[in-house]
Each structure stands twice: as C-alpha cells, then as structure tokens.
Design an enzyme around this catalytic site. Structure first.
Site, mmCIF file in Angstrom:
data_model
loop_
_atom_site.group_PDB
_atom_site.id
_atom_site.type_symbol
_atom_site.label_atom_id
_atom_site.label_comp_id
_atom_site.label_asym_id
_atom_site.label_seq_id
_atom_site.Cartn_x
_atom_site.Cartn_y
_atom_site.Cartn_z
ATOM 1 N N GLU A 50 0.802 -0.996 0.172
ATOM 2 C CA GLU A 50 -0.062 0.166 0.320
ATOM 3 C C GLU A 50 1.107 1.026 0.385
ATOM 4 O O GLU A 50 0.488 2.081 -0.304
ATOM 5 C CB GLU A 50 -0.997 -0.374 0.735
ATOM 6 C CG GLU A 50 -1.858 -0.794 0.856
ATOM 7 C CD GLU A 50 -1.557 -2.572 1.331
ATOM 8 O OE1 GLU A 50 -0.881 -2.835 1.865
ATOM 9 O OE2 GLU A 50 -2.699 -2.666 1.720
ATOM 10 N N GLN A 113 -9.608 -6.912 10.489
ATOM 11 C CA GLN A 113 -9.555 -5.695 9.771
ATOM 12 C C GLN A 113 -9.388 -4.087 10.271
ATOM 13 O O GLN A 113 -10.069 -2.818 10.197
ATOM 14 C CB GLN A 113 -9.471 -5.290 8.357
ATOM 15 C CG GLN A 113 -8.348 -6.533 8.054
ATOM 16 C CD GLN A 113 -8.766 -6.033 6.604
ATOM 17 O OE1 GLN A 113 -8.695 -7.348 6.052
ATOM 18 N NE2 GLN A 113 -8.545 -5.458 5.300
ATOM 19 N N GLY A 418 12.583 12.829 4.060
ATOM 20 C CA GLY A 418 12.837 12.252 4.080
ATOM 21 C C GLY A 418 12.851 10.573 4.195
ATOM 22 O O GLY A 418 13.771 9.708 4.819
HETATM 23 C C1 LIG Z 1 12.126 4.584 5.951
HETATM 24 C C2 LIG Z 1 13.814 4.721 6.096
HETATM 25 N N1 LIG Z 1 14.203 4.205 6.942
HETATM 26 C C3 LIG Z 1 15.591 4.930 7.574
HETATM 27 C C4 LIG Z 1 16.176 6.118 7.718
HETATM 28 C C5 LIG Z 1 17.758 6.610 7.974
HETATM 29 N N2 LIG Z 1 18.551 6.409 7.039
HETATM 30 C C6 LIG Z 1 18.749 7.434 6.410
HETATM 31 S S1 LIG Z 1 19.802 8.318 5.714
HETATM 32 C C7 LIG Z 1 19.824 6.418 5.678
HETATM 33 C C8 LIG Z 1 20.330 5.650 4.143
HETATM 34 C C9 LIG Z 1 20.119 5.207 3.073
HETATM 35 O O1 LIG Z 1 20.593 4.210 2.447
HETATM 36 P P1 LIG Z 1 21.215 4.194 0.927
HETATM 37 O O2 LIG Z 1 19.301 3.515 0.529
HETATM 38 O O3 LIG Z 1 21.653 2.183 0.151
HETATM 39 O O4 LIG Z 1 21.276 4.875 0.186
HETATM 40 P P2 LIG Z 1 23.102 5.522 0.847
HETATM 41 O O5 LIG Z 1 22.631 6.925 1.191
HETATM 42 O O6 LIG Z 1 23.436 4.226 -0.179
HETATM 43 O O7 LIG Z 1 22.380 6.346 -1.036
HETATM 44 C C10 LIG Z 1 18.541 5.768 6.152
HETATM 45 C C11 LIG Z 1 18.821 4.111 6.833
HETATM 46 C C12 LIG Z 1 15.635 6.985 6.277
HETATM 47 N N3 LIG Z 1 15.316 8.345 6.295
HETATM 48 N N4 LIG Z 1 14.179 6.327 6.545
#
Ligand SMILES: Cc1ncc(C[n+]2csc(CCOP(=O)(O)OP(=O)(O)O)c2C)c(N)n1
Length: 558
Positions: A50, A113, A418
């Site tokens: 979803e 649900q 983000g």
């Molecule tokens: C849904 C979600 N979970 C966790 C985070 C925390 N977070 C911010 S950047 C990041 C790493 C992202 O890794 P990747 O998708 O491999 O991208 P890269 O930094 O390697 O480009 C995380 C886990 C977030 N922003 N959003």
C-alpha cells in the site's frame, strides 16, 4: 428506480474532478470501488504494497500538478500507507486517500481489520480526514475533499469509507454529482507589495531569485523567465522547482546548495526574492551558509505559516508565485534595471568552478565505480525530457551535483520527511502520468529493499521505468554518520550484503543488468531506455566517498 452503490457514487464524483487513474491494493472492503472504476474504464494500478500505491499517487500529483488518488483497504492496508500520508503532508502534495473500513454496524465487535480509529490516526498528517457515514452524502464529501486537497496550500486528505456505506444501494435520482469540483483562484499580491519588491530588487547589488515548491506548483516557468531576463537576476532552485528555469539558461545558478560557493564578502547575495520557498532543511535552517543572514528577503508564499518561519521578510507577500510574477512583470517593464552582468558572471564562474573541482577531485575509470562518476554518466546519458526520481540518501545528493533539466516537475525527490524507499512508488505515478516520457529512478541499495516488489507492478502494467541502484553494500548515509560520530570501529547495522538485485528484477519479469566496470554503465543505460521495458541496473559503486552536500551539512554540526 435504479439504485447505485456508494462505491459508484465515489467513482462518479472522481470522474467529475477529472480523475483518470487510481493506485491501490485490493481488500474486500474496497470491492465496490474496484468494480465501479472498472465499469467506468478508470485504470487501477495495483501495487504490491500500500505504501507504494500512496507514493505512486504522490508521484502522479507531483508529475502533473494535479490530484493523485490512492485507495487502501481497512486496517493493515491503511496502516501500511501512513508513511505516504506523512510524506504528502510535509510536502503539501494533493493526494486523496480512500481507506476502506469495517461496516458501521460492526463497530466495537472485534471484527476483521477493524478496531483502530483510522480518521484519528490520519488527522494530524492530513489537511482533512473524515469518515463518511451516510451514503447519499458521498458526492458532496468527496468533492469537498478534492477541493481541499487541491486548494492552496495544497495537501493530502483522507476519506474513510465503511464497507456498508460503500455497498449501500442508493436511488440514483436522489443524488446529484457535483460539477466544477476544482477551484482555480490563486491569490494575487497587493500593488504596494509589488512596488516594494521592485524597489528592493532595484536597490540590490547582488540579487538572487530562489524558487521553491510553491513556485513549481504555481506553474510559473514562463513568467519567471520573463522576469529574470528583464531584471537580469540569477535563479537558484530547490528540487521540486528544478527546471522551472532551464538548466541551460545563462541565469541558472543551480540548486540551493550551490549558493555555498558564493563565500567571498563581495559575492554574497544581498537581496533575495524567494518564490514559494519553504525555508528549513533545504536552505540549511538558520545557518547562513546558503542565504546570508544580512540579505533582505522578499518572501512570496501561499501559506502565511511559511513567512517569517526562519527568516524575517522585508516584504511579505501571501500570494501565488505566478500571480506575483505577473504583477512584477507588469511593473518591471517601466523600470530601468541596474547592470547585474558582473554579478551574473560571478555566479556562473562559481558554478563552473564547483563542477571543475569535482571532476578533478573524484576518480574516474576506477573499480568499484566512484559515485560521482556514476551519476555523471547517468546524467550524460538521459534521453531528453526524462523524469528523474531520486531516492536513497547519498545517491540523490550525488545526483544533485550533476542533474540538468529543461522542464519543471521533472526531478522528484526527497521532501522534509526524508523517507528512503519511496522511489519506486513515485516512479510508478510519474510514468503513469506521462506514459511517453522516459522515467529514471535512482535508488540506494538500502532504499530498493523497501518496495523491490514494485518491479513486478512495473512489469504487469508495462511501465518501462529504468531503476538504477547505487549499490555500495551499505546504508551509506547512515554508515558515514556512524563513522564520523561514533568511529569507524563502531559501524554496526548499516552494512548490507552482496544481493543480486538484478536477478530479483528478472524473477519479476523485468530486465536485470549488473554493472561492475565504469565503461559498462553508459551502454547499460542507453540499452535500458531503448528496450522499452522495466529494467533494473545494479551498479557496484565505491562506499568511501561522501557527497559534497552532506559534507556541508556535517560541517554545520562541527
Ligand atoms: C524509511 C526510513 N528509514 C530509515 C531512514 C534513515 N536513513 C537515512 S539515510 C539512510 C541510508 C540510506 O541508504 P541507501 O538507500 O542505500 O542510500 P545511500 O545513502 O547509500 O544513497 C537511512 C537508513 C530514513 N530516512 N527513512
């Protein structure tokens, strides 16, 4: 007398508001909606999760400046879409979420649900959330929801639709489907505010225009170009407004972060016309690295809450960006403008110096591929008019260094939430909205994992999206943060393995390509766009480098 279902009334009202596609995932609660949409020939893009349906509706809205619609079933269907609601709320994206819920007559009966108050959960992350309890009121309330979502400041709305309301039979003649659901009446500035803005800009030595999401939403490309060409003022943009002034234009300064190049005391902007800008994350908060604290601000925004939030405005204009530019243009014609040629040259030289520095600094031709080299190769090989979706974290920050676009609404990436992992969903929406335009989704190897099954949705719906994974076997932004804050030896929970994402793509019926050598990337991208089929290119990149934008953000916390 003929009867129609509640679901049919929802669909007839959607049609009256020009809704042409709906994203969703089935549940028994939604059955009448599915059947009515099919009867009226409205395609349902059925996703595998979803949240992807919600993000797809966001992508659709962001690629069209129109309304996106997502439908999710009761209980877990609703809880799964919450990240999308929050994302749309913080980005002011006009999405109508339709959630199924248990029949009203089954309230408080431990039924399937049910038992959670979906409206109460949605309320703080929507402009409006409401449960419809009377079938005959469906058209009026659906129209109201759409009007609210699409009126400035735009944003998501949720309508909760109990199963018995959707399945009820209503006598057709007793209900009226509203016409003219959409309202188009943008707010215009006062004459005094326009005078003040022009005076301030004419008194400047180093004026800039910043364009933000509100400028993009107002569809002001033509008016913006006319104004800055007349006045000679360079333009900087956030991501949503990217392309409002084409990247090839001589007055294009780049994304906001490029302002950090203008460090010399005689090269800092002194007057800022901020059109639809939301100061915060993307302007580096109250830091003056991008926008000097001493610069005088003319702030044009549809939402009064944004004005003065982090910066005092010398001229505050609560109005639509296009209407304001029209008024500025009408006034600007009669004015003599200072010669800003020297200032324009300073901006262009700073931009060119940044690119040259990066080309010099970052390795080319190495294995694993340097991320800057990867994004440069991608940007250089995009077909004209490609819509680019930027997911991951460091991945899209690298892309920001090199992306060039000639048309607005073509770079869809992170907003204030983000939320990594939204890219595949957003790409679905963008591709459905623009079936003839190429769509590229850049994604981290962490981000792809959230919704990798949407490669199946792309295949089933013949959506030829090109997904490029920046695979550094790491949640790189998280890993680098750990290394800096806790030390290299403390890295934990942020490394990923040697997953064969391209093989997963193949298993779903998409194309899958593994790229390990720099020279293979450009041909892989070209072939993917030529192939006309959903393709996943898994690119092995170096995990070590940190993108300049993130270095700038980190420096702020030193
Ligand atoms: C849904 C979600 N979970 C966790 C985070 C925390 N977070 C911010 S950047 C990041 C790493 C992202 O890794 P990747 O998708 O491999 O991208 P890269 O930094 O390697 O480009 C995380 C886990 C977030 N922003 N959003």
């Amino acid at each position: 007398m003929a009867t129609v279902t509640g679901g049919e009334l929802v669909v007839r009202t959607l049609l009256g508001a020009n809704v042409r596609h709906v994203f969703g995932l089935h549940g028994a609660h939604l059955e009448t909606l599915f059947q009515s949409l099919a009867r009226h020939g409205v395609p349902i893009i059925d996703t595998r999760h979803e949240v992807a349906a919600g993000h797809a509706a966001e992508g659709y809205a962001r690629a069209t400046r129109g309304l996106g619609v997502a439908m999710v079933t009761a209980g877990p269907g609703f809880t799964n879409v919450i990240t999308s609601l929050a994302n749309a709320y913080l980005d002011r994206t006009p999405v109508l979420y339709l959630s199924g819920s248990a029949a009203l007559r089954d309230a408080e009966s431990n039924t399937l649900q049910a038992g959670i108050d979906q409206v109460a959960i949605a309320r703080p992350i929507t402009k409006w959330a409401h449960q419809i309890t009377t079938p005959s009121q469906i058209p009026r309330l659906v129209a109201q929801a759409i009007r609210l979502a699409t009126s400035a400041p735009t944003g998501p709305v949720l309508l909760d639709l109990p199963m018995d309301v959707l399945m009820a039979g209503i006598e057709e003649e007793t209900v009226r489907i509203p016409r003219n659901v959409l309202v188009d009446s943008p707010a215009a500035p006062t004459a005094q505010a326009v005078d003040d803005a022009i005076e301030l800009l004419r008194s400047a030595k180093r004026p800039i225009v910043m364009v933000g999401p509100g400028a993009w939403q107002s569809d002001c490309a033509q008016e913006l170009r006319a104004f800055v060409e007349r006045a000679g003022i360079p333009v900087f943009s956030d991501f949503q407004a990217h392309g409002l002034l084409p990247s090839s234009h001589a007055l294009w300064g780049g994304t906001y972060h490029k302002l950090s190049e203008l460090t010399a005391s005689d090269a800092r902007p002194d007057v800022v016309l901020a059109l639809g800008v939301r100061f915060g994350l993307f302007t580096m908060g109250i830091s003056d690295r991008l926008v000097p604290s001493g610069a005088k601000l003319i702030h044009v925004e549809v939402d009064p809450k944004e004005i003065g939030r982090l910066r005092d405005a010398h001229v505050a204009i609560v109005a639509d960006s296009r209407e304001t530019l029209r008024a500025l243009n009408a006034h600007a014609k009669a004015q003599r403008w200072p010669d800003f040629a020297h200032w324009q040259k300073t901006v262009q030289e700073a931009k060119a110096a940044r690119v040259a520095r990066h080309r010099e600094q970052y390795a080319r031709g190495t294995t694993p591929i340097h991320p800057f080299h990867a994004v440069t190769t991608i940007a250089d090989n995009l077909p004209p008019d490609t819509i680019v979706v930027g997911d991951g974290a460091e991945s899209y920050h690298w892309l920001n260094e090199v992306i060039r676009q000639e048309r607005a609404g073509s770079y869809i990436t992170h907003g204030f939430l983000g939320a990594v992992g939204f890219g595949l969903g957003l790409s679905l929406g963008a591709q459905v909205a623009h079936p003839k335009r190429p769509v590229l989704c850049l994604v981290g190897d962490g981000a792809i994992g959230f919704t990798i099954a949407e490669l199946d949705t792309m295949t089933r719906h013949a959506l030829p999206i090109v997904v490029v994974i920046m695979n550094n076997r790491s949640w790189a932004a998280s890993q680098h943060f750990q290394e800096i804050v806790s030390g290299r030896e403390q890295v934990l929970g942020t490394r990923l393995g040697d997953a064969r994402y391209h093989d997963v793509a193949k298993a779903f019926g998409a194309e899958g390509v593994h790229v390990t050598k720099p020279e293979d990337l450009a041909p892989a991208i070209k072939a993917a766009f030529a192939g006309g089929k959903a393709t996943c290119i898994n690119v092995e990149i170096d995990v070590t480098p940190i993108p300049p934008e993130i270095e700038l953000l980190m420096a702020r916390h030193d």
